[in-house]
Design a protein around this motif. Sequence first.
Motif, short mmCIF file in Angstrom:
data_model
loop_
_atom_site.label_atom_id
_atom_site.label_comp_id
_atom_site.label_asym_id
_atom_site.label_seq_id
_atom_site.Cartn_x
_atom_site.Cartn_y
_atom_site.Cartn_z
N PHE A 87 13.66 -5.83 -1.44
CA PHE A 87 14.50 -4.63 -1.43
C PHE A 87 14.86 -4.29 -2.87
O PHE A 87 15.56 -5.06 -3.54
N GLY A 88 14.35 -3.16 -3.36
CA GLY A 88 14.64 -2.84 -4.74
C GLY A 88 13.97 -1.57 -5.21
O GLY A 88 13.33 -0.84 -4.44
N LEU A 89 14.10 -1.33 -6.50
CA LEU A 89 13.62 -0.10 -7.16
C LEU A 89 12.55 -0.44 -8.18
O LEU A 89 12.66 -1.44 -8.90
N TRP A 121 0.83 -1.21 0.00
CA TRP A 121 0.00 0.00 0.00
C TRP A 121 0.87 1.25 0.00
O TRP A 121 0.58 2.21 -0.72
N ALA A 122 1.92 1.24 0.78
CA ALA A 122 2.78 2.42 0.87
C ALA A 122 3.44 2.74 -0.46
O ALA A 122 3.50 3.91 -0.87
N ILE A 123 3.91 1.73 -1.14
CA ILE A 123 4.64 1.99 -2.39
C ILE A 123 3.69 2.52 -3.47
O ILE A 123 4.11 3.26 -4.37
N LEU A 124 2.39 2.21 -3.34
CA LEU A 124 1.41 2.75 -4.29
C LEU A 124 1.06 4.20 -4.00
O LEU A 124 0.50 4.89 -4.86
N GLN A 125 1.39 4.70 -2.80
CA GLN A 125 1.08 6.08 -2.42
C GLN A 125 2.19 7.06 -2.79
O GLN A 125 2.07 8.26 -2.55
N THR A 126 3.28 6.57 -3.34
CA THR A 126 4.41 7.43 -3.65
C THR A 126 4.11 8.30 -4.87
O THR A 126 3.30 7.96 -5.72
N LYS A 127 4.82 9.42 -4.95
CA LYS A 127 4.65 10.39 -6.05
C LYS A 127 5.90 10.50 -6.92
O LYS A 127 5.92 11.29 -7.86
N GLY A 128 6.93 9.75 -6.62
CA GLY A 128 8.20 9.91 -7.30
C GLY A 128 8.23 9.32 -8.70
O GLY A 128 7.34 8.58 -9.11
N ASP A 129 9.29 9.67 -9.42
CA ASP A 129 9.55 9.05 -10.71
C ASP A 129 9.97 7.60 -10.53
O ASP A 129 9.88 6.80 -11.47
N VAL A 130 10.42 7.28 -9.34
CA VAL A 130 10.87 5.93 -9.02
C VAL A 130 10.68 5.72 -7.53
O VAL A 130 10.74 6.68 -6.74
N ALA A 131 10.39 4.51 -7.13
CA ALA A 131 10.21 4.18 -5.71
C ALA A 131 11.21 3.09 -5.32
O ALA A 131 11.44 2.15 -6.09
N ILE A 132 11.76 3.24 -4.13
CA ILE A 132 12.71 2.25 -3.60
C ILE A 132 12.21 1.78 -2.24
O ILE A 132 12.04 2.59 -1.33
N GLY A 133 11.96 0.49 -2.13
CA GLY A 133 11.50 -0.08 -0.87
C GLY A 133 12.65 -0.72 -0.10
O GLY A 133 13.44 -1.47 -0.68
N LEU A 134 12.77 -0.39 1.17
CA LEU A 134 13.79 -1.00 2.01
C LEU A 134 13.23 -1.20 3.41
O LEU A 134 12.44 -0.40 3.90
N ALA A 135 13.63 -2.30 4.03
CA ALA A 135 13.11 -2.67 5.34
C ALA A 135 13.64 -1.73 6.41
O ALA A 135 14.73 -1.14 6.28
N ALA A 136 12.88 -1.61 7.50
CA ALA A 136 13.26 -0.70 8.59
C ALA A 136 14.24 -1.33 9.57
O ALA A 136 14.70 -0.66 10.50
N ASP A 137 14.58 -2.60 9.39
CA ASP A 137 15.45 -3.28 10.36
C ASP A 137 16.93 -3.15 10.03
O ASP A 137 17.77 -3.80 10.65
#
Length: 314
Positions: free
Chosen positions: A162-164, A85-101
Amino acid sequence: MTSTDKKLVSLVSPCFNEEENVEELYRRASDVMASMPQYDFEYLFIDNASTDGTVAKLKAIATKDARVKIIVNMRNFGHLRSPYWAILQTKGDVAIGLAADLQDPPELIPQFLTAWEEGWPIVLAVKPTSQTNPVMHWLRKGYYRVLDAMSEVTLVKDTTGFGLFDRRVLDTLREIHDPYPYLRGLICELGYPVKTIEFTQPRRLRGVTKNNFYALYDIAMLGIVTHSVVPIRLASMFGFLTGALSILIAFIYLILKLTLWSHFPIGVAPIVIGMFFMFGVVLLFIGMLGEYVASIHTYVRNRPIVVERERINF
């Protein structure tokens, strides 16, 4: 280059009880982005109803840095739905997901962006080696290879999510409306070319992992029933074979009993063994069918991916 000409990079981190890690994660990610002034960035944290001080620390960070955005969920919606859900709310030209740990090093971000600038719409970090529990790492590697062998599409092995992801990929995901997404497999289903970058996954230094047995089982079964019909086909084929064999044996047993009545006494052992074997086969495949039915049930309910309690800095 003016600020409005810069490409916007959206960083996304899902959190649940990570108060010991979020400040360092933000600092390290911000330092990495500061080393690349050609990009603007936003940092979206989505909190899965943490019970510790995670939200308070995130709010303190967001007060000082308007680029930090926060979504706080009404409850814990799990380790798959919340980050999706979070990655779908982004506004960027690209999104990068990374864990908080901190097991997904932010220092890999420049390599992701370099590959993206070369034209790759998806860039994934893969962990052929890991400093985590060697038994769990071995089991995960084995699982992904089995899943890849059964799947109708080629899956990326040893990835953690973890990726772009380029905006084109995210726009496609927004059109799917998947209520319980398995992102690692879904992006392979879409068919976009994927660039992989190898890294050694560090062990968790602080906090407790949220990947308990149920969470790992949930991921494993979702991956199988979402991307492969092999188990249910095997269940059907084996069910037919065992059923036909059982009928044949029963028929032969009946003929022998009728022709050799006095020399072929009824035995308790064959009955018990046969009953337990057949019940075992039936229950095994009923369980497999149950996984598929559960997957169908999830889709037909059409419930929201998450329900938000509040948003900050949007």
